[in-house]
Design an enzyme around this catalytic site. Sequence first.
Site, PDB file in Angstrom:
ATOM      1  N   LYS A  13       0.835  -1.211   0.000  1.00 57.75           N
ATOM      2  CA  LYS A  13       0.000   0.000   0.000  1.00 57.75           C
ATOM      3  C   LYS A  13       0.872   1.265   0.000  1.00 57.75           C
ATOM      4  O   LYS A  13       0.659   2.164  -0.805  1.00 57.75           O
ATOM      5  CB  LYS A  13      -0.925   0.016   1.230  1.00 57.75           C
ATOM      6  CG  LYS A  13      -1.837  -1.209   1.333  1.00 57.75           C
ATOM      7  CD  LYS A  13      -2.748  -1.130   2.533  1.00 57.75           C
ATOM      8  CE  LYS A  13      -2.048  -1.172   3.880  1.00 57.75           C
ATOM      9  NZ  LYS A  13      -1.361  -2.454   4.182  1.00 57.75           N
ATOM     10  N   ARG A 170      -0.522  -8.651  13.270  1.00 60.26           N
ATOM     11  CA  ARG A 170      -1.124  -7.589  12.459  1.00 60.26           C
ATOM     12  C   ARG A 170      -2.026  -8.182  11.382  1.00 60.26           C
ATOM     13  O   ARG A 170      -3.090  -7.640  11.078  1.00 60.26           O
ATOM     14  CB  ARG A 170      -0.023  -6.729  11.809  1.00 60.26           C
ATOM     15  CG  ARG A 170       0.607  -5.759  12.791  1.00 60.26           C
ATOM     16  CD  ARG A 170       1.999  -5.305  12.380  1.00 60.26           C
ATOM     17  NE  ARG A 170       2.046  -4.637  11.099  1.00 60.26           N
ATOM     18  CZ  ARG A 170       3.163  -4.458  10.404  1.00 60.26           C
ATOM     19  NH1 ARG A 170       4.330  -4.883  10.881  1.00 60.26           N
ATOM     20  NH2 ARG A 170       3.134  -3.832   9.253  1.00 60.26           N
TER      21      ARG A 170
END
Length: 214
Positions: A13, A170
């Site tokens: 990202k 995560r």
Amino acid sequence: MDVILFGPPGAGKGTQAKILVEKLGIPQVSTGDMMRAERASGSALGKKFDEYMSNGALVPDELVLELFAQRLAQPDAAEGAIFDGFPRTVPQAEALDATLAKLGRKVDHVVALSVDIEDIVGRITGRRVCLSGHTFHVRYSPPPPSGVCPECGSEIVQRKDDTEETVRTRNSAYESQTFPILAHYEPLGVIDKIDGTGTVEEITGRILAALGKS
Ligand code: AP5
């Protein structure tokens, strides 16, 4: 244009957001970068962020939304933004929609990058970053031996949360709390599913094609 870059940790990202900033002329809004800057300042808020970030847990919505609202109010985001790592929960997506609606805007695209978990672990554990956020990878885009960023001259380090154990935590947070955002945007027909594996350039090409900008 308002674009969400969506995907698990290490999906690319941040890498793609920096390229899209140049191509689309709108800023990157990364809550992760903002939180790391706050943490580096040593403020009480930064210490609070650190409690969550170091363990791979999401920072509570109320703290994130304040940060996000301040950023979106900056003049450079008046024509749109590339949201990187935000929204992370359905309430954050609802807050984003409401804030954009007040500005007469809406989420135009959700670019959903998919990458296999074992590739993610390899990408994250090999990632190195400089203090201003330029990103390297020990194998795919090695940092210079000097350990100094060629773009800004700051030190290149490994992020505190870039261990294998933390990245798996995560990723679990992504699957349980972030992935449901896709169901929130599905009825709007704005989701572009993109294969996040391949070279950085190939992935940029896929994203630009999905955005109608190739
Ligand atoms: P954040 O900073 O947002 O991290 P993340 O979403 O976990 O994403 P990453 O930055 O790890 O990965 P990326 O997808 O940007 O990949 P990158 O391009 O760097 O969040 C960190 C923490 O902050 C969270 O855990 C949470 O605690 C908190 N937080 C942040 N926002 C929040 C929010 N909204 N709500 C609540 N909490 C929040 O690429 C990774 C590596 O792969 C790099 O080394 C890169 O060089 C390499 N790479 C990239 N593309 C390729 C490719 N095509 N091939 C090979 N290698 C590649």
